[in-house]
Design a protein around this motif. Structure first.
Motif, PDB file in Angstrom:
ATOM      1  N   THR A 175       4.813  -3.450  -1.422  1.00  0.00           N
ATOM      2  CA  THR A 175       5.024  -2.134  -1.138  1.00  0.00           C
ATOM      3  C   THR A 175       5.434  -1.228  -2.194  1.00  0.00           C
ATOM      4  OG1 THR A 175       6.151  -2.992   1.027  1.00  0.00           O
ATOM      5  CG2 THR A 175       6.706  -0.683   0.388  1.00  0.00           C
ATOM      6  N   PHE A 176       6.203  -1.703  -3.262  1.00  0.00           N
ATOM      7  CA  PHE A 176       6.416  -1.084  -4.374  1.00  0.00           C
ATOM      8  C   PHE A 176       5.045  -0.576  -5.156  1.00  0.00           C
ATOM      9  CE2 PHE A 176      10.922  -2.049  -4.316  1.00  0.00           C
ATOM     10  CZ  PHE A 176      11.467  -0.911  -4.649  1.00  0.00           C
ATOM     11  N   ALA A 177       4.124  -1.651  -5.363  1.00  0.00           N
ATOM     12  CA  ALA A 177       2.981  -1.467  -5.844  1.00  0.00           C
ATOM     13  C   ALA A 177       2.245  -0.078  -5.213  1.00  0.00           C
ATOM     14  CB  ALA A 177       2.225  -2.786  -5.825  1.00  0.00           C
ATOM     15  N   ALA A 178       2.028  -0.360  -3.867  1.00  0.00           N
ATOM     16  CA  ALA A 178       1.499   0.652  -3.006  1.00  0.00           C
ATOM     17  C   ALA A 178       2.055   1.898  -3.540  1.00  0.00           C
ATOM     18  CB  ALA A 178       1.452   0.468  -1.436  1.00  0.00           C
ATOM     19  N   ALA A 179       3.235   2.061  -3.624  1.00  0.00           N
ATOM     20  CA  ALA A 179       3.900   3.576  -3.701  1.00  0.00           C
ATOM     21  C   ALA A 179       3.626   4.008  -5.193  1.00  0.00           C
ATOM     22  CB  ALA A 179       5.632   3.183  -3.641  1.00  0.00           C
TER      23      ALA A 179
ATOM     24  N   TYR B  86      -0.208   4.839  -4.900  1.00  0.00           N
ATOM     25  CA  TYR B  86      -0.219   6.287  -4.071  1.00  0.00           C
ATOM     26  C   TYR B  86       0.032   7.290  -5.278  1.00  0.00           C
ATOM     27  CZ  TYR B  86       0.800   9.912  -0.574  1.00  0.00           C
ATOM     28  OH  TYR B  86       0.601  11.162   0.171  1.00  0.00           O
ATOM     29  N   ARG B  87       1.099   7.283  -6.219  1.00  0.00           N
ATOM     30  CA  ARG B  87       1.307   8.343  -6.970  1.00  0.00           C
ATOM     31  C   ARG B  87       0.246   8.441  -7.892  1.00  0.00           C
ATOM     32  NH1 ARG B  87       6.638   9.904  -7.928  1.00  0.00           N
ATOM     33  NH2 ARG B  87       7.614  10.624  -6.076  1.00  0.00           N
TER      34      ARG B  87
ATOM     35  N   ARG C  52      -3.037   7.073   4.049  1.00  0.00           N
ATOM     36  CA  ARG C  52      -4.081   7.048   3.036  1.00  0.00           C
ATOM     37  C   ARG C  52      -4.610   5.484   2.953  1.00  0.00           C
ATOM     38  NH1 ARG C  52      -2.704   9.033  -3.052  1.00  0.00           N
ATOM     39  NH2 ARG C  52      -2.165  10.754  -2.201  1.00  0.00           N
ATOM     40  N   PRO C  53      -5.806   5.277   2.716  1.00  0.00           N
ATOM     41  CA  PRO C  53      -6.415   3.972   3.174  1.00  0.00           C
ATOM     42  C   PRO C  53      -5.974   3.313   1.737  1.00  0.00           C
ATOM     43  CG  PRO C  53      -8.414   5.371   2.579  1.00  0.00           C
ATOM     44  CD  PRO C  53      -6.981   6.371   2.864  1.00  0.00           C
TER      45      PRO C  53
END
Ligand code: ZN
Length: 236
Positions: A114-118, A121-122, A161-162
Motif C-alpha cells: 500500500t505504501f509502495a502504491a502510494a 502513484y505520486r 488508477r490501474p
C-alpha cells in the motif's frame, strides 16, 4: 504504453527473492526504481545489503546500468510498535499455535504494497514488483496469490488508477528462483545474490556457507540452503 516502455517499482529488501525480482524487472521494464522499508527489524543488516546489491547488479548486464533509477526508503516504525515478533523483539523464533512462525508480522506485505502504491502513484508508476511466493514459504497469508490479486483490485479502485502487482516468484521453488537468476544474469548475478543478499532471520552475517551468509539454523536459512542445494544439484 507497453511494459517495455514503462517504469516499475520493486519492493527491495536486500534478500534473495527481492534481488531476483529486481533483475526480473530490469530485464522487462524500461526503468526501475526500488523501495525498501525500515521498521525497527533487528536484521537491519538486510537493508545495508541493498546498496551493495544495487552497485553490483548494474555490472551484471550493461543495459541494466541505464535502467536502474532512484531508490526510496520509507520508515514505518508503527509496524514494530504493533508487532510482537522475533523480527522486532529479542525473542527466539518459534512456531505459534496457529502454525505460523512468530516472525510473522500481521499484514506486513499489505502495508508495504500500500505504501509502495502510494509512492508509485505520486511518481506516475503503474507497475509494482514484489517477491511474494506461495511455493516455498512459511505460510504467510499475505504472500498468497489470492491476497495479492485482491489487493491489486483494492489499490486500483482506491486510487482510481490501474495499479499492477507483479509477483514473478509466486509459483517458483527456491531452487527455481536461483535458476531464474541464472537465466537473467548468468553466473554473475547468481554469485552477486549468493554473496551479497541477506535472508537470515537472526541478522547474522558472520558465517559463510556455500549458499551465502547466515546463521544456518533459522527457518529462512534452512529454506535458502535447501533451495541452493537443490539448484546446484539440478533439482530445480
Ligand atoms: Zn538464519
Amino acid at each position: 504504453m507497453s511494459e517495455r516502455d514503462a517504469t516499475a517499482l520493486v519492493l527491495f529488501s536486500g534478500g534473495q527473492d527481492s534481488t531476483t525480482c529486481l533483475a526480473w524487472a530490469l530485464d522487462r521494464f524500461a526503468r526501475v526504481e526500488t523501495i525498501g522499508f525500515s521498521y525497527g527489524q533487528r536484521h537491519a543488516i538486510e537493508l545495508d545489503c541493498r546498496a551493495r546489491l544495487r552497485e553490483g547488479i548494474v555490472k551484471v548486464r550493461a543495459d541494466w546500468a541505464d535502467k536502474l533509477g532512484d531508490e526510496h526508503t520509507l520508515d514505518i516504525p508503527t509496524l514494530a510498535a504493533i508487532s510482537e515478533t522475533a523480527l522486532t523483539r529479542d525473542v527466539a523464533i518459534a512456531m505459534g499455535d496457529d502454525g505460523l512462525p512468530n516472525t510473522f508480522v500481521p499484514g506486513r506485505n499489505l502495508v508495504f504494497l500500500t505504501f509502495a502504491a502510494a509512492l508509485a502513484y505520486r511518481r506516475g508508476i503503474r507497475h509494482i514488483v514484489g517477491g511474494m511466493c506461495e511455493t516455498d514459504y512459511s505460510g504467510y497469508p499475505d504472500c498468497r496469490d489470492e491476497t495479492i490479486k485482491a489487493l491489486q483490485n483494492a489499490l486500483s479502485l482506491g486510487m482510481a488508477r490501474p495499479i499492477e502487482l507483479h509477483t514473478p516468484l509466486m509459483w517458483l521453488t527456491k531452487a527455481a528462483t536461483w535458476q531464474l537468476a541464472h537465466d537473467l544474469g548468468d553466473r554473475g548475478l547468481v554469485d552477486l545474490i549468493r554473496d551479497q543478499s541477506h535472508t537470515c532471520y537472526l541478522g547474522e552475517r558472520g558465517a559463510r556457507h556455500d549458499w551465502g551468509y547466515g546463521c544456518g539454523q533459522c527457518p529462512a536459512c534452512e529454506l535458502r540452503a535447501h533451495g541452493w542445494h537443490a539448484y546446484v544439484g539440478g533439482g530445480a
